[in-house]
Scaffold this motif. Structure first.
Motif, short mmCIF file in Angstrom:
data_model
loop_
_atom_site.label_atom_id
_atom_site.label_comp_id
_atom_site.label_asym_id
_atom_site.label_seq_id
_atom_site.Cartn_x
_atom_site.Cartn_y
_atom_site.Cartn_z
N VAL A 129 27.48 3.66 42.39
CA VAL A 129 28.16 4.82 42.95
C VAL A 129 29.65 4.64 42.64
CG1 VAL A 129 28.71 6.08 45.06
CG2 VAL A 129 26.44 5.05 44.78
N ASN A 159 33.68 4.69 42.72
CA ASN A 159 34.68 4.62 43.77
C ASN A 159 35.45 5.94 43.83
OD1 ASN A 159 37.23 3.95 45.16
ND2 ASN A 159 36.39 1.89 45.10
N VAL A 160 35.85 6.35 45.02
CA VAL A 160 36.58 7.62 45.18
C VAL A 160 38.09 7.47 45.03
CG1 VAL A 160 34.82 8.60 46.70
CG2 VAL A 160 36.80 7.45 47.69
N THR A 208 40.13 9.74 42.67
CA THR A 208 39.69 11.13 42.66
C THR A 208 40.53 11.95 43.65
OG1 THR A 208 38.08 10.84 44.46
CG2 THR A 208 37.31 10.36 42.21
N LEU A 247 39.38 13.36 46.24
CA LEU A 247 38.95 12.91 47.56
C LEU A 247 39.70 11.65 47.96
CD1 LEU A 247 37.19 12.97 50.08
CD2 LEU A 247 35.37 11.86 48.74
N ARG A 251 38.29 9.21 58.24
CA ARG A 251 38.48 8.78 56.85
C ARG A 251 37.46 7.70 56.48
NH1 ARG A 251 42.70 5.69 56.51
NH2 ARG A 251 42.69 5.69 54.26
N ILE A 291 34.06 9.28 56.00
CA ILE A 291 33.97 10.02 54.72
C ILE A 291 33.85 9.04 53.56
CG2 ILE A 291 35.27 11.49 53.13
CD1 ILE A 291 36.33 12.97 55.66
N ARG A 292 34.65 7.98 53.59
CA ARG A 292 34.60 6.98 52.51
C ARG A 292 33.20 6.33 52.48
NH1 ARG A 292 38.22 4.87 49.41
NH2 ARG A 292 39.95 5.70 50.61
N LEU A 341 30.36 7.65 53.52
CA LEU A 341 29.42 8.64 53.00
C LEU A 341 29.56 8.80 51.48
CD1 LEU A 341 29.73 11.36 55.77
CD2 LEU A 341 27.75 9.88 55.33
N ALA A 342 30.78 8.73 50.98
CA ALA A 342 31.02 8.90 49.55
C ALA A 342 30.54 7.70 48.73
CB ALA A 342 32.50 9.14 49.29
N HIS A 343 30.62 6.50 49.31
CA HIS A 343 30.27 5.29 48.57
C HIS A 343 28.84 4.81 48.78
CE1 HIS A 343 34.78 4.17 48.25
NE2 HIS A 343 34.38 4.84 47.20
N THR A 361 20.75 13.11 51.17
CA THR A 361 21.79 13.96 50.60
C THR A 361 21.72 15.36 51.20
OG1 THR A 361 21.80 12.70 48.55
CG2 THR A 361 22.69 14.94 48.46
#
Length: 130
Positions: A13, A15-16, A19, A21, A39, A42-43, A45-47, A55
């Motif tokens: 996955v 890294n954000v 980006t 985001l 934060r 969210i991080r 969930l993104a990673h 999803t």
């Protein structure tokens, strides 16, 4: 490769941090412990690695619930609470017209963020995953 998009090394996955985001999360840092927790969530969930079901559930819980029982709706309701002198006593020190103006804009924010039409793109994204 399972789709038309190139996978990252080892199908990791990405890294954000580099980006939009990641930039937004960095800009929000250290404003309040509650924002830092958001934060972090969210991080995470993104990673995190998700399956299709997870999803879809996450998309619905973030911004795709037709009745606004999602994170976006909760944020709208929180803004309304923070701008209401009945629920945020610090506003009571302001002149009454300023209190009412803040409360009105908070209500408008909540109304906008709980609008069912706002959820159509997220709902459509979910439908595309079926």
């Amino acid at each position: 490769m399972s789709g038309p998009y190139p996978s990252t090394e080892g199908n990791a996955v990405p890294n954000v941090d580099t980006t939009d985001l990641g930039d937004t999360l960095a800009d929000l840092a250290h404003t309040h412990p509650g924002i830092d927790l958001i934060r972090d969530g969210i991080r995470l969930l993104a990673h995190d690695r998700h399956n299709l079901h997870t999803t879809q559930v996450l998309i619905a819980m973030l911004a795709g619930s037709p009745d606004s029982t999602d994170v976006l709706g909760a944020i709208g309701q929180l803004v309304a609470r923070l701008t209401n002198p009945d629920t945020n006593p610090c506003l009571r020190t302001l002149p009454l017209d300023q209190q009412k103006e803040a409360e009105r804009h908070g209500w408008l924010t909540s109304h906008a963020l709980t609008d069912p039409d706002l959820r159509d793109p997220a709902a459509n994204a979910n439908a595309a995953l079926d």
